[in-house]
Design an enzyme around this catalytic site. Structure first.
Site, PDB file in Angstrom:
ATOM      1  N   LYS A 121       0.859  -1.146  -0.130  1.00  0.00           N
ATOM      2  CA  LYS A 121       0.081  -0.053   0.032  1.00  0.00           C
ATOM      3  C   LYS A 121       0.913   1.080  -0.174  1.00  0.00           C
ATOM      4  CE  LYS A 121      -2.032  -1.165   3.829  1.00  0.00           C
ATOM      5  NZ  LYS A 121      -1.541  -2.593   4.078  1.00  0.00           N
ATOM      6  N   ARG A 168     -10.497   0.292   7.781  1.00  0.00           N
ATOM      7  CA  ARG A 168     -10.063  -1.130   8.134  1.00  0.00           C
ATOM      8  C   ARG A 168     -11.133  -1.763   8.809  1.00  0.00           C
ATOM      9  NH1 ARG A 168      -4.153   0.081   8.482  1.00  0.00           N
ATOM     10  NH2 ARG A 168      -3.181  -2.007   8.915  1.00  0.00           N
ATOM     11  N   ARG A 225      11.729  -6.280   5.441  1.00  0.00           N
ATOM     12  CA  ARG A 225      11.693  -5.011   5.854  1.00  0.00           C
ATOM     13  C   ARG A 225      12.334  -4.869   7.262  1.00  0.00           C
ATOM     14  NH1 ARG A 225       6.185  -1.637   5.724  1.00  0.00           N
ATOM     15  NH2 ARG A 225       6.172  -3.022   7.495  1.00  0.00           N
ATOM     16  N   ARG A 233      -1.366  -9.036  12.901  1.00  0.00           N
ATOM     17  CA  ARG A 233      -1.806  -8.408  12.028  1.00  0.00           C
ATOM     18  C   ARG A 233      -2.560  -9.051  10.800  1.00  0.00           C
ATOM     19  NH1 ARG A 233       3.806  -5.873  11.014  1.00  0.00           N
ATOM     20  NH2 ARG A 233       2.968  -4.547   8.990  1.00  0.00           N
TER      21      ARG A 233
HETATM   22  P1  AP5 Z   1       4.583  -1.419   1.959  1.00  0.00           P
HETATM   23  O1  AP5 Z   1       4.476  -0.867   0.915  1.00  0.00           O
HETATM   24  O2  AP5 Z   1       5.027  -1.086   3.289  1.00  0.00           O
HETATM   25  O3  AP5 Z   1       3.378  -2.445   2.315  1.00  0.00           O
HETATM   26  P2  AP5 Z   1       1.945  -1.965   3.036  1.00  0.00           P
HETATM   27  O4  AP5 Z   1       0.787  -2.616   2.484  1.00  0.00           O
HETATM   28  O5  AP5 Z   1       1.966  -0.455   3.378  1.00  0.00           O
HETATM   29  O6  AP5 Z   1       2.347  -2.388   4.497  1.00  0.00           O
HETATM   30  P3  AP5 Z   1       2.410  -2.165   6.011  1.00  0.00           P
HETATM   31  O7  AP5 Z   1       3.259  -3.069   6.904  1.00  0.00           O
HETATM   32  O8  AP5 Z   1       2.431  -0.744   6.176  1.00  0.00           O
HETATM   33  O9  AP5 Z   1       0.877  -2.494   6.425  1.00  0.00           O
HETATM   34  P4  AP5 Z   1      -0.067  -2.334   7.635  1.00  0.00           P
HETATM   35  O10 AP5 Z   1      -1.157  -2.337   6.968  1.00  0.00           O
HETATM   36  O11 AP5 Z   1       0.260  -3.369   8.481  1.00  0.00           O
HETATM   37  O12 AP5 Z   1       0.592  -1.023   8.525  1.00  0.00           O
HETATM   38  P5  AP5 Z   1      -0.031   0.068   8.802  1.00  0.00           P
HETATM   39  O13 AP5 Z   1       0.857   1.102   8.884  1.00  0.00           O
HETATM   40  O14 AP5 Z   1      -1.203   0.701   7.884  1.00  0.00           O
HETATM   41  O15 AP5 Z   1       5.511  -2.879   1.607  1.00  0.00           O
HETATM   42  C1  AP5 Z   1       6.127  -3.771   2.615  1.00  0.00           C
HETATM   43  C2  AP5 Z   1       7.311  -4.318   2.226  1.00  0.00           C
HETATM   44  O16 AP5 Z   1       7.437  -4.813   1.124  1.00  0.00           O
HETATM   45  C3  AP5 Z   1       8.531  -3.147   1.898  1.00  0.00           C
HETATM   46  O17 AP5 Z   1       9.684  -3.232   2.535  1.00  0.00           O
HETATM   47  C4  AP5 Z   1       8.326  -3.105   0.559  1.00  0.00           C
HETATM   48  O18 AP5 Z   1       9.880  -2.443   0.121  1.00  0.00           O
HETATM   49  C5  AP5 Z   1       8.257  -4.341   0.023  1.00  0.00           C
HETATM   50  N1  AP5 Z   1       7.770  -4.263  -1.305  1.00  0.00           N
HETATM   51  C6  AP5 Z   1       6.616  -3.493  -1.727  1.00  0.00           C
HETATM   52  N2  AP5 Z   1       6.256  -3.915  -2.958  1.00  0.00           N
HETATM   53  C7  AP5 Z   1       6.863  -5.182  -3.344  1.00  0.00           C
HETATM   54  C8  AP5 Z   1       7.044  -5.664  -4.462  1.00  0.00           C
HETATM   55  N3  AP5 Z   1       6.163  -5.492  -5.572  1.00  0.00           N
HETATM   56  N4  AP5 Z   1       7.955  -6.844  -4.400  1.00  0.00           N
HETATM   57  C9  AP5 Z   1       8.573  -6.917  -3.332  1.00  0.00           C
HETATM   58  N5  AP5 Z   1       8.902  -6.440  -2.122  1.00  0.00           N
HETATM   59  C10 AP5 Z   1       7.901  -5.056  -2.255  1.00  0.00           C
HETATM   60  O19 AP5 Z   1      -0.772   0.091  10.296  1.00  0.00           O
HETATM   61  C11 AP5 Z   1      -0.033  -0.356  11.086  1.00  0.00           C
HETATM   62  C12 AP5 Z   1      -0.654  -0.454  12.537  1.00  0.00           C
HETATM   63  O20 AP5 Z   1      -1.544   0.683  12.799  1.00  0.00           O
HETATM   64  C13 AP5 Z   1      -1.910  -1.547  12.545  1.00  0.00           C
HETATM   65  O21 AP5 Z   1      -1.425  -2.670  12.771  1.00  0.00           O
HETATM   66  C14 AP5 Z   1      -2.958  -0.987  13.514  1.00  0.00           C
HETATM   67  O22 AP5 Z   1      -2.203  -1.171  14.762  1.00  0.00           O
HETATM   68  C15 AP5 Z   1      -2.831   0.615  13.473  1.00  0.00           C
HETATM   69  N6  AP5 Z   1      -3.753   1.205  12.216  1.00  0.00           N
HETATM   70  C16 AP5 Z   1      -3.248   1.770  11.249  1.00  0.00           C
HETATM   71  N7  AP5 Z   1      -4.392   2.146  10.677  1.00  0.00           N
HETATM   72  C17 AP5 Z   1      -5.670   1.762  11.283  1.00  0.00           C
HETATM   73  C18 AP5 Z   1      -6.830   1.914  11.321  1.00  0.00           C
HETATM   74  N8  AP5 Z   1      -7.426   2.441  10.178  1.00  0.00           N
HETATM   75  N9  AP5 Z   1      -7.647   1.379  12.271  1.00  0.00           N
HETATM   76  C19 AP5 Z   1      -7.153   0.908  13.232  1.00  0.00           C
HETATM   77  N10 AP5 Z   1      -5.789   0.853  13.669  1.00  0.00           N
HETATM   78  C20 AP5 Z   1      -4.902   1.106  12.374  1.00  0.00           C
HETATM   79 MG    MG Z   2       2.037   1.024   4.896  1.00  0.00          MG
END
Ligand code: AP5
Ligand code: MG
Length: 186
Positions: free
Chosen positions: A14, A87, A126, A143
């Site tokens: 994302k 979410r 990562r 997660r």
């Molecule tokens: P990346 O682009 O970082 O993927 P992402 O989908 O953004 O993954 P996240 O880890 O950020 O997702 P998440 O949903 O767990 O975290 P969030 O911060 O939203 O890519 C991942 C890795 O893969 C990177 O190293 C990248 O380089 C690599 N990559 C990308 N594309 C690739 C490809 N094509 N090939 C190979 N490698 C690749 O949420 C974190 C926490 O915050 C949640 O657990 C929760 O506690 C809280 N939270 C956030 N939003 C909410 C909400 N709306 N409601 C409640 N709690 C929330």
């Molecule tokens: Mg992210």
């Protein structure tokens, strides 16, 4: 003006794909995960309350993120890319209401599909480089469970509205970006 949701499991790409989408369509990127991590880094009252929840890989409450999004949308006049929000179905309903206050609506939802083994591989990779607090095997499992139980129903919410665009999230970053652009259109 476009308001787009980018949707997918932890590690689906994302954040990575957001860079391309905001550039292409001139949108404001808002990631609830980034906003929440900043609260923790700044050691705010909110940050102290949510740290243990995020470290455990659980979702923080709908009220907290809804309040953040209310402010973010009110401050924007370009159109937004929502990353990591909504979410839960309750959050999706809130987003519709918040956008409606400003005469706006979700244009489409881009859903990145990546197999579980690949998600885990990416997040553990990562972990070696960035050391995000929630990138360890136990928290990743939590997660993914939260995603399956609480977040996946959001996909149906947008499917029912005819706004869901399912994208193969595997392959090179550029190939995925091209698929997304084709799905969103001009
Ligand atoms: P990346 O682009 O970082 O993927 P992402 O989908 O953004 O993954 P996240 O880890 O950020 O997702 P998440 O949903 O767990 O975290 P969030 O911060 O939203 O890519 C991942 C890795 O893969 C990177 O190293 C990248 O380089 C690599 N990559 C990308 N594309 C690739 C490809 N094509 N090939 C190979 N490698 C690749 O949420 C974190 C926490 O915050 C949640 O657990 C929760 O506690 C809280 N939270 C956030 N939003 C909410 C909400 N709306 N409601 C409640 N709690 C929330
Ligand atoms: Mg992210």
């Amino acid at each position: 003006m476009k308001d787009i949701v980018i949707f997918g499991a932890p590690g689906a790409g994302k954040g990575t794909q957001s860079d391309f989408i905001v550039e292409r369509y001139g949108l404001t990127h808002v990631s609830t995960g980034d906003l929440l991590r900043k609260e923790i880094a700044d050691q705010t009252e909110l940050g102290k309350r949510i740290k243990s929840i995020m470290d455990a890989g659980q979702l923080v409450s709908d009220d907290i993120v809804s309040e953040m999004m209310d402010a973010a949308i009110a401050a924007d006049n370009k159109g937004m890319l929502f990353d990591g929000f909504p979410r839960t179905v309750a959050q999706a309903e809130t987003l519709d209401k918040l956008l409606a206050k400003h005469g706006r609506t979700v244009t489409c939802m881009v859903q990145l599909e990546v197999p579980r083994e690949e998600l885990i591989r990416r997040l553990l990779e990562r972990a070696k480089i960035q050391g995000r607090a929630d990138d360890n095997e136990e928290t990743i499992a939590n997660r993914l469970a939260e995603y399956g139980n609480k977040t996946l129903p959001v996909a149906q919410y947008y499917a029912r509205q005819g706004k869901q665009k399912i994208i193969d999230g595997t392959g090179t970053i550029e190939a995925i970006a091209a698929r997304i652009q084709e799905a969103i259109g001009a």
